[in-house]
Design a protein around this motif. Structure first.
Motif, PDB file in Angstrom:
ATOM      1  N   LEU A  11     -10.112   5.355  10.750  1.00 62.48           N
ATOM      2  CA  LEU A  11     -10.823   4.080  10.698  1.00 62.48           C
ATOM      3  C   LEU A  11     -10.194   3.111  11.694  1.00 62.48           C
ATOM      4  N   GLU A  12     -11.011   2.563  12.578  1.00 68.13           N
ATOM      5  CA  GLU A  12     -10.478   1.618  13.555  1.00 68.13           C
ATOM      6  C   GLU A  12     -10.145   0.280  12.914  1.00 68.13           C
ATOM      7  N   ASP A  13     -10.916  -0.113  11.911  1.00 68.15           N
ATOM      8  CA  ASP A  13     -10.719  -1.397  11.245  1.00 68.15           C
ATOM      9  C   ASP A  13      -9.855  -1.205   9.994  1.00 68.15           C
ATOM     10  N   GLU A  14      -8.628  -1.713  10.039  1.00 69.02           N
ATOM     11  CA  GLU A  14      -7.709  -1.542   8.918  1.00 69.02           C
ATOM     12  C   GLU A  14      -8.251  -2.160   7.629  1.00 69.02           C
ATOM     13  N   LYS A  15      -9.046  -3.219   7.749  1.00 64.48           N
ATOM     14  CA  LYS A  15      -9.566  -3.895   6.553  1.00 64.48           C
ATOM     15  C   LYS A  15     -10.380  -2.951   5.666  1.00 64.48           C
ATOM     16  N   LEU A  16     -10.965  -1.913   6.269  1.00 61.02           N
ATOM     17  CA  LEU A  16     -11.775  -0.961   5.506  1.00 61.02           C
ATOM     18  C   LEU A  16     -10.923  -0.104   4.574  1.00 61.02           C
ATOM     19  N   LEU A  17      -9.612  -0.053   4.803  1.00 62.14           N
ATOM     20  CA  LEU A  17      -8.758   0.781   3.950  1.00 62.14           C
ATOM     21  C   LEU A  17      -8.709   0.279   2.509  1.00 62.14           C
ATOM     22  N   ASP A  18      -8.852  -1.030   2.317  1.00 60.12           N
ATOM     23  CA  ASP A  18      -8.908  -1.550   0.949  1.00 60.12           C
ATOM     24  C   ASP A  18     -10.183  -1.061   0.249  1.00 60.12           C
ATOM     25  N   ALA A  19     -11.269  -0.969   1.012  1.00 57.78           N
ATOM     26  CA  ALA A  19     -12.516  -0.440   0.454  1.00 57.78           C
ATOM     27  C   ALA A  19     -12.379   1.053   0.163  1.00 57.78           C
ATOM     28  N   VAL A  20     -11.708   1.777   1.057  1.00 58.12           N
ATOM     29  CA  VAL A  20     -11.461   3.204   0.842  1.00 58.12           C
ATOM     30  C   VAL A  20     -10.597   3.409  -0.402  1.00 58.12           C
ATOM     31  N   THR A  21      -9.615   2.530  -0.582  1.00 60.88           N
ATOM     32  CA  THR A  21      -8.755   2.581  -1.773  1.00 60.88           C
ATOM     33  C   THR A  21      -9.599   2.467  -3.041  1.00 60.88           C
ATOM     34  N   ALA A  22     -10.531   1.515  -3.036  1.00 65.11           N
ATOM     35  CA  ALA A  22     -11.378   1.284  -4.209  1.00 65.11           C
ATOM     36  C   ALA A  22     -12.401   2.395  -4.410  1.00 65.11           C
ATOM     37  N   LEU A  23     -12.890   2.960  -3.307  1.00 68.48           N
ATOM     38  CA  LEU A  23     -13.972   3.940  -3.389  1.00 68.48           C
ATOM     39  C   LEU A  23     -13.456   5.355  -3.666  1.00 68.48           C
ATOM     40  N   SER A  24     -12.585   5.871  -2.802  1.00 71.39           N
ATOM     41  CA  SER A  24     -12.121   7.253  -2.970  1.00 71.39           C
ATOM     42  C   SER A  24     -10.718   7.340  -3.553  1.00 71.39           C
ATOM     43  N   GLY A  25      -9.859   6.349  -3.238  1.00 72.85           N
ATOM     44  CA  GLY A  25      -8.506   6.374  -3.791  1.00 72.85           C
ATOM     45  C   GLY A  25      -8.537   6.286  -5.311  1.00 72.85           C
ATOM     46  N   SER A  26      -9.288   5.328  -5.825  1.00 72.64           N
ATOM     47  CA  SER A  26      -9.440   5.153  -7.273  1.00 72.64           C
ATOM     48  C   SER A  26     -10.600   5.971  -7.822  1.00 72.64           C
ATOM     49  N   ASP A  44     -19.450  -3.394  -9.732  1.00 66.31           N
ATOM     50  CA  ASP A  44     -18.525  -4.520  -9.916  1.00 66.31           C
ATOM     51  C   ASP A  44     -17.096  -4.033 -10.156  1.00 66.31           C
ATOM     52  N   GLY A  45     -16.972  -2.932 -10.891  1.00 70.84           N
ATOM     53  CA  GLY A  45     -15.644  -2.367 -11.125  1.00 70.84           C
ATOM     54  C   GLY A  45     -14.988  -1.921  -9.831  1.00 70.84           C
ATOM     55  N   ILE A  46     -15.753  -1.272  -8.964  1.00 69.52           N
ATOM     56  CA  ILE A  46     -15.229  -0.812  -7.674  1.00 69.52           C
ATOM     57  C   ILE A  46     -14.834  -2.001  -6.797  1.00 69.52           C
ATOM     58  N   LEU A  47     -15.633  -3.061  -6.818  1.00 68.96           N
ATOM     59  CA  LEU A  47     -15.294  -4.274  -6.059  1.00 68.96           C
ATOM     60  C   LEU A  47     -14.035  -4.935  -6.615  1.00 68.96           C
ATOM     61  N   SER A  48     -13.823  -4.825  -7.929  1.00 72.19           N
ATOM     62  CA  SER A  48     -12.593  -5.352  -8.535  1.00 72.19           C
ATOM     63  C   SER A  48     -11.373  -4.566  -8.043  1.00 72.19           C
ATOM     64  N   ALA A  49     -11.551  -3.261  -7.863  1.00 73.42           N
ATOM     65  CA  ALA A  49     -10.466  -2.425  -7.341  1.00 73.42           C
ATOM     66  C   ALA A  49     -10.119  -2.835  -5.907  1.00 73.42           C
TER      67      ALA A  49
END
Length: 267
Positions: A158-173, A253-258
């Motif tokens: 991912l070129e944009d580091e900010k997307l890693l928080d979304a990846v954390t919420a989506l696939s990490g959790s 909403d739960g994923i966005l909270s993550a």
């Protein structure tokens, strides 16, 4: 290549097992560093040919790649209590949720940092990892990192580091969300009178079959749902209840909270 893993917990050990399984490094070139003296002997029994240390025993570290695998909440404490310096030419790979490259660079006083977000199926070599890198890291170094990450499943740059928080919420959790839904389905089965073990079998095989259908079909998810939910049937009754209770919005909403929590961890 010599690899050191700071924080030999489940994820750190999972990565290490994959590296050895696919012979990406030699056992003697792996150094596992744990905070727990008690865990040292247990880890040694699994990695008999590798070096195992507690944090306070390491006075000097020699490694081409240093994997930071401690909990993000423990990162500041670990850094403050390090008894060794990060070698200048070493590449640092962080698999901590939420902690930005900039913060890692600042805490470690080290600029060559790659940040990755794996998930728990890496334990079986079926994980997916999103990763990004600081400036100044060469293409060949990134390819080496990707080769290591791919030994645990798949990886996506991912070129944009900010997307890693979304990846954390989506696939990490993400695996936990599936376990949560599966648990609810099993409990519904037992409430309807099905033996718990049999309920588990029906639900797990249903999930497995549904996954393969998604993976091997050209149909959209909406079309696959319609294939099961005939007009006026049982599936439609269940889906109507889900919609009436806005289950899809609750899950979103739960994923966005993550994601929000991932951003908070960097503070």
């Amino acid at each position: 290549m010599k690899i050191a893993v700071l924080g030999a917990g489940n994820m750190g050990l999972s990565f290490s097992k994959s590296f050895l399984k696919y012979e990406l490094i030699k056992p003697q070139n792996l150094h596992l560093i744990t905070r727990s003296q008690i865990k040292k002997e247990i880890i040694k029994s699994v990695f008999p040919d590798s070096e195992i240390s507690s944090f306070n025993e390491v006075k000097e570290l020699e490694a081409d790649l240093i994997i930071i695998a401690v909990k993000p909440q423990d990162f500041a404490f670990v850094v403050e209590n390090l008894t060794f310096k990060i070698p200048g030419k070493s590449l640092v790979l962080s698999i901590m949720a939420g902690i930005s490259i900039e913060k890692i660079q600042k805490f470690l006083k080290h600029k060559f940092v790659v940040r990755a977000m794996p998930n728990s199926p890496t334990l079986l070599g079926m994980g997916i990892t999103g990763y990004t890198a600081a400036e100044g890291i060469s293409f060949s170094e990134l390819m080496n990192v990707e080769r290591l990450l791919n030994s645990t499943g798949r990886s996506v740059y991912l070129e944009d580091e900010k997307l890693l928080d979304a990846v954390t919420a989506l696939s990490g959790s993400g695996p936990a969300y599936f376990y949560y839904i599966i648990d609810a389905m099993i409990k519904a089965g037992t409430e309807m009178g099905i033996d718990e073990n049999l309920s588990k079998l029906f639900v797990k095989q249903t999930m497995l079959g549904a996954y393969h259908l998604i993976n091997n079909s050209d149909k959209s998810l909406e079309e696959l749902i319609k294939d099961v939910a005939s007009k006026g049937g049982t599936t439609e009754a269940a889906l109507k209840t889900f919609d009436d209770r806005v289950l899809k919005s609750i899950l979103k909403d739960g994923i966005l909270s993550a994601e929000k929590r991932a951003k908070e961890l960097n503070q």
